[in-house]
Design a protein around this motif. Structure first.
Motif, PDB file in Angstrom:
ATOM      1  N   ALA A   1     -38.790   3.773 -45.779  1.00  7.35           N
ATOM      2  CA  ALA A   1     -39.568   4.975 -46.094  1.00  7.35           C
ATOM      3  C   ALA A   1     -40.316   5.481 -44.867  1.00  7.35           C
ATOM      4  CB  ALA A   1     -40.543   4.675 -47.229  1.00  7.35           C
ATOM      5  N   HIS A   2     -40.759   4.545 -44.019  1.00 10.71           N
ATOM      6  CA  HIS A   2     -41.494   4.914 -42.807  1.00 10.71           C
ATOM      7  C   HIS A   2     -40.993   4.073 -41.636  1.00 10.71           C
ATOM      8  CE1 HIS A   2     -44.360   7.203 -45.246  1.00 10.71           C
ATOM      9  NE2 HIS A   2     -44.358   6.172 -46.080  1.00 10.71           N
ATOM     10  N   LYS A   3     -41.240   4.562 -40.456  1.00 14.50           N
ATOM     11  CA  LYS A   3     -40.816   3.861 -39.242  1.00 14.50           C
ATOM     12  C   LYS A   3     -42.040   3.283 -38.543  1.00 14.50           C
ATOM     13  CE  LYS A   3     -38.193   4.499 -34.943  1.00 14.50           C
ATOM     14  NZ  LYS A   3     -37.446   5.475 -34.103  1.00 14.50           N
ATOM     15  N   LEU A   4     -42.141   1.959 -38.521  1.00 16.89           N
ATOM     16  CA  LEU A   4     -43.263   1.271 -37.880  1.00 16.89           C
ATOM     17  C   LEU A   4     -42.809   0.679 -36.549  1.00 16.89           C
ATOM     18  CD1 LEU A   4     -46.157   0.033 -37.889  1.00 16.89           C
ATOM     19  CD2 LEU A   4     -45.160  -1.952 -39.070  1.00 16.89           C
ATOM     20  N   GLU A   5     -43.553   1.003 -35.495  1.00 17.66           N
ATOM     21  CA  GLU A   5     -43.280   0.454 -34.165  1.00 17.66           C
ATOM     22  C   GLU A   5     -44.582  -0.097 -33.586  1.00 17.66           C
ATOM     23  OE1 GLU A   5     -40.095   3.277 -32.075  1.00 17.66           O
ATOM     24  OE2 GLU A   5     -41.691   4.407 -33.079  1.00 17.66           O
TER      25      GLU A   5
ATOM     26  N   GLN B   1     -36.760  -4.680 -36.723  1.00 22.64           N
ATOM     27  CA  GLN B   1     -36.504  -5.926 -37.441  1.00 22.64           C
ATOM     28  C   GLN B   1     -35.793  -5.700 -38.776  1.00 22.64           C
ATOM     29  OE1 GLN B   1     -37.322  -9.050 -36.156  1.00 22.64           O
ATOM     30  NE2 GLN B   1     -37.824  -7.871 -34.316  1.00 22.64           N
ATOM     31  N   LEU B   2     -35.724  -4.448 -39.204  1.00 28.33           N
ATOM     32  CA  LEU B   2     -35.147  -4.147 -40.513  1.00 28.33           C
ATOM     33  C   LEU B   2     -33.623  -4.102 -40.461  1.00 28.33           C
ATOM     34  CD1 LEU B   2     -37.574  -1.322 -41.728  1.00 28.33           C
ATOM     35  CD2 LEU B   2     -37.534  -3.718 -42.456  1.00 28.33           C
ATOM     36  N   LEU B   3     -33.012  -4.615 -41.505  1.00 30.94           N
ATOM     37  CA  LEU B   3     -31.559  -4.537 -41.640  1.00 30.94           C
ATOM     38  C   LEU B   3     -31.183  -3.142 -42.128  1.00 30.94           C
ATOM     39  CD1 LEU B   3     -30.950  -7.996 -43.374  1.00 30.94           C
ATOM     40  CD2 LEU B   3     -30.482  -7.399 -40.990  1.00 30.94           C
ATOM     41  N   LYS B   4     -30.178  -2.553 -41.493  1.00 39.50           N
ATOM     42  CA  LYS B   4     -29.768  -1.191 -41.845  1.00 39.50           C
ATOM     43  C   LYS B   4     -28.256  -1.133 -42.042  1.00 39.50           C
ATOM     44  CE  LYS B   4     -33.601   0.688 -39.146  1.00 39.50           C
ATOM     45  NZ  LYS B   4     -33.996   1.492 -37.975  1.00 39.50           N
TER      46      LYS B   4
ATOM     47  N   ASN C   1     -46.665  -3.740 -45.621  1.00 41.49           N
ATOM     48  CA  ASN C   1     -45.216  -3.833 -45.431  1.00 41.49           C
ATOM     49  C   ASN C   1     -44.467  -3.116 -46.556  1.00 41.49           C
ATOM     50  OD1 ASN C   1     -45.559  -5.295 -43.108  1.00 41.49           O
ATOM     51  ND2 ASN C   1     -45.085  -7.281 -44.018  1.00 41.49           N
ATOM     52  N   LYS C   2     -44.960  -3.276 -47.769  1.00 40.66           N
ATOM     53  CA  LYS C   2     -44.325  -2.625 -48.918  1.00 40.66           C
ATOM     54  C   LYS C   2     -44.409  -1.109 -48.792  1.00 40.66           C
ATOM     55  CE  LYS C   2     -44.322  -2.645 -53.984  1.00 40.66           C
ATOM     56  NZ  LYS C   2     -44.959  -3.184 -55.213  1.00 40.66           N
ATOM     57  N   TYR C   3     -45.551  -0.625 -48.291  1.00 41.99           N
ATOM     58  CA  TYR C   3     -45.707   0.817 -48.085  1.00 41.99           C
ATOM     59  C   TYR C   3     -44.723   1.318 -47.026  1.00 41.99           C
ATOM     60  CZ  TYR C   3     -47.617   5.077 -46.012  1.00 41.99           C
ATOM     61  OH  TYR C   3     -47.754   6.341 -45.492  1.00 41.99           O
ATOM     62  N   VAL C   4     -44.581   0.557 -45.945  1.00 34.41           N
ATOM     63  CA  VAL C   4     -43.714   0.987 -44.842  1.00 34.41           C
ATOM     64  C   VAL C   4     -42.250   1.046 -45.269  1.00 34.41           C
ATOM     65  CG1 VAL C   4     -42.826   0.386 -42.555  1.00 34.41           C
ATOM     66  CG2 VAL C   4     -45.269   0.179 -43.036  1.00 34.41           C
ATOM     67  N   ILE C   5     -41.758   0.002 -45.907  1.00 30.13           N
ATOM     68  CA  ILE C   5     -40.326  -0.025 -46.235  1.00 30.13           C
ATOM     69  C   ILE C   5     -40.000   0.801 -47.482  1.00 30.13           C
ATOM     70  CG2 ILE C   5     -40.046  -2.264 -45.121  1.00 30.13           C
ATOM     71  CD1 ILE C   5     -39.892  -3.549 -47.857  1.00 30.13           C
ATOM     72  N   GLY C   6     -40.927   0.845 -48.445  1.00 26.20           N
ATOM     73  CA  GLY C   6     -40.706   1.630 -49.658  1.00 26.20           C
ATOM     74  C   GLY C   6     -39.864   0.890 -50.690  1.00 26.20           C
ATOM     75  N   ASP C   7     -40.030   1.262 -51.949  1.00 24.39           N
ATOM     76  CA  ASP C   7     -39.307   0.603 -53.047  1.00 24.39           C
ATOM     77  C   ASP C   7     -37.802   0.821 -52.953  1.00 24.39           C
ATOM     78  OD1 ASP C   7     -41.646  -0.360 -54.109  1.00 24.39           O
ATOM     79  OD2 ASP C   7     -41.918   1.329 -55.490  1.00 24.39           O
ATOM     80  N   SER C   8     -37.413   2.024 -52.561  1.00 30.62           N
ATOM     81  CA  SER C   8     -35.988   2.349 -52.495  1.00 30.62           C
ATOM     82  C   SER C   8     -35.273   1.459 -51.484  1.00 30.62           C
ATOM     83  CB  SER C   8     -35.806   3.823 -52.126  1.00 30.62           C
ATOM     84  OG  SER C   8     -34.437   4.140 -51.995  1.00 30.62           O
TER      85      SER C   8
END
Length: 434
Positions: free
Chosen positions: A120-124, A112-115, A69-76
């Protein structure tokens, strides 16, 4: 029966019927159904299952999900989202102190992500029909070639279709005890990262379980432990949709590559003799370390018999007289004769009558003989009417014990699926393309 398994080819299968077969040691590979003979096999196949409602992920399993999950969303994204969409103190405390598997596997999915911001990446992750596509075949080709080291010339579209697409399971829906509608049938659990299909979990969704058929992935995500991720996503699906159990496929204790399956607990193992579920605990695993074939029902029976013998010997008044030692030579013939018999036995193993095999868990011949198998349905032509076994000219002329023969063959099938399912089958004599 061929070798150490009984086989049957199916053209159509209801999810509920297949659920019953799973709980009798059956499994499918494409349209081929097989039931292993655990007693005679050198590497017995055991059916195991996980109670998803009681699943407690290990520390390593939690870390696998969290790192991905951390890899997908990224630190930024994590920093900016925390600023723009701060969690309440109670929400943050709950997440830190409680690992909710269903919540966590969906946490990094794009919908599911708040925008803003953008991850960093798009997971589907989607559940799709088990139809063939070139996109899916590309993942299969890469997995078989890179992970399984298959010869590229042997990785074919027809092989992929026959193995993992166009299942004989009929797609249906059912209403669970919780009132929710559940999908039944074979599906592809598809994982896409930045628009690219990177993994597929081939699943049979049944009334009481999510049955894992196969999991394949692209080499580009190997570092993320995709096998573990797939298992956790499937267990979460069983919890979320109310299927209850997760069946990870056959477990072979002597195969190191299958040991990962028992890392998910609490698991249960199907007793091949009694066809009942026992906890897959340290006691069972210790027995499997000592011998390949284990039935807790037989272990209990053997223990009771040993206790009875010990009691009988303790109460025996008379002494046992000495008996002459047996000759070390074979009673009839030489060692060479025994060797010839062994060779004959090996030849016979390739195709033997089921009732001579001592396969555990099947209905005994004495019970089969008493059954009325005259009303089993037959399909002779693609669009014609259904017939019954009693309509066959040779049916009444044959005996159940006349093997090889049609009645004896039907008796084998009934013994392996159980008499209670006999009236639900239709013997299909129509030629089908494979």
């Amino acid at each position: 029966m061929i070798g150490f398994s009984y086989y049957a080819r199916v053209s159509s299968l209801s999810p509920r019927f297949y659920q019953s077969l799973l709980d009798k040691c059956w499994r499918r590979s494409g349209t081929l159904m097989y039931r292993p003979d655990q007693r005679r096999s050198c590497c017995p196949h055991y059916t195991i299952r996980l109670d998803s409602s009681q699943f407690n992920p290990s520390r390593a399993q939690r870390q696998t999900i969290n790192r991905f999950n951390k890899y997908v969303i990224g630190d930024s994204y994590a920093k900016e989202a925390a600023r723009l969409h701060p969690k309440s103190r109670d929400q943050a405390k709950k997440r830190d102190n409680h690992f909710d598997l269903v919540e966590r596997v969906h946490e990094a999915e794009d919908d599911q992500l708040l925008k803003p911001p953008e991850a960093a990446h798009k997971l589907e992750v989607t559940l799709e029909h088990d139809d063939f596509t070139e996109e899916k075949f590309a993942v299969y080709e890469n997995y078989q070639r890179v992970v399984h080291k298959d010869d590229p010339a042997e990785i074919t579209r027809s092989g992929f279709k026959g193995f993992l697409c166009n299942s004989p399971l009929r797609r249906e829906t059912m209403i669970g005890s919780d009132g929710r509608e559940r999908r039944l049938g074979s599906y592809h659990h598809c994982y896409r990262l930045d628009g690219k299909l990177v993994a597929i979990g081939v699943l049979d969704l049944l009334p009481e379980c999510v049955s894992s058929v196969y999991f394949l992935y692209d080499e580009s995500i190997h570092k993320h432990a995709p096998g573990k991720l797939g298992a956790l996503f499937e267990i979460a699906l069983a919890i979320e949709e109310g299927y209850g159990w997760w069946y990870p496929g056959f477990y072979i204790h002597s195969c190191p590559k299958m040991r990962y399956k028992i890392d998910y607990s609490p698991q249960f193992i199907l007793d091949p003799v009694a066809l009942r579920w026992d906890p897959l605990d340290r006691k069972v695993l210790d027995l499997l370390d000592k011998k390949p074939f284990v039935s807790m029902a037989e272990e209990i029976q053997a223990g009771s018999a040993a206790t009875a013998r010990a009691s009988e010997e303790a109460n025996r008044d008379s002494k046992i007289s000495d008996v002459p030692e047996e000759s070390e030579s074979p009673p009839n013939g030489s060692d060479e004769d025994d060797d010839e018999d062994d060779e004959d036995d090996e030849d016979d193993e390739d195709n033997i009558w089921l009732f001579n095999s001592q396969m555990p868990g099947i209905t005994p011949l004495s019970s089969i003989v008493a059954l009325d198998m005259d009303r089993i349905h037959l399909k002779i032509t693609p669009n014609g009417p259904l017939y019954k076994t009693s309509d066959l000219v040779s049916w009444e002329e044959q005996d159940v014990k006349q093997w090889p023969g049609l009645r004896a063959g039907v008796a084998e099938l009934v013994a392996t699926i159980g008499p209670e399912l006999m009236d639900q089958i239709c013997l299909d004599f129509v030629p089908h393309k494979r």
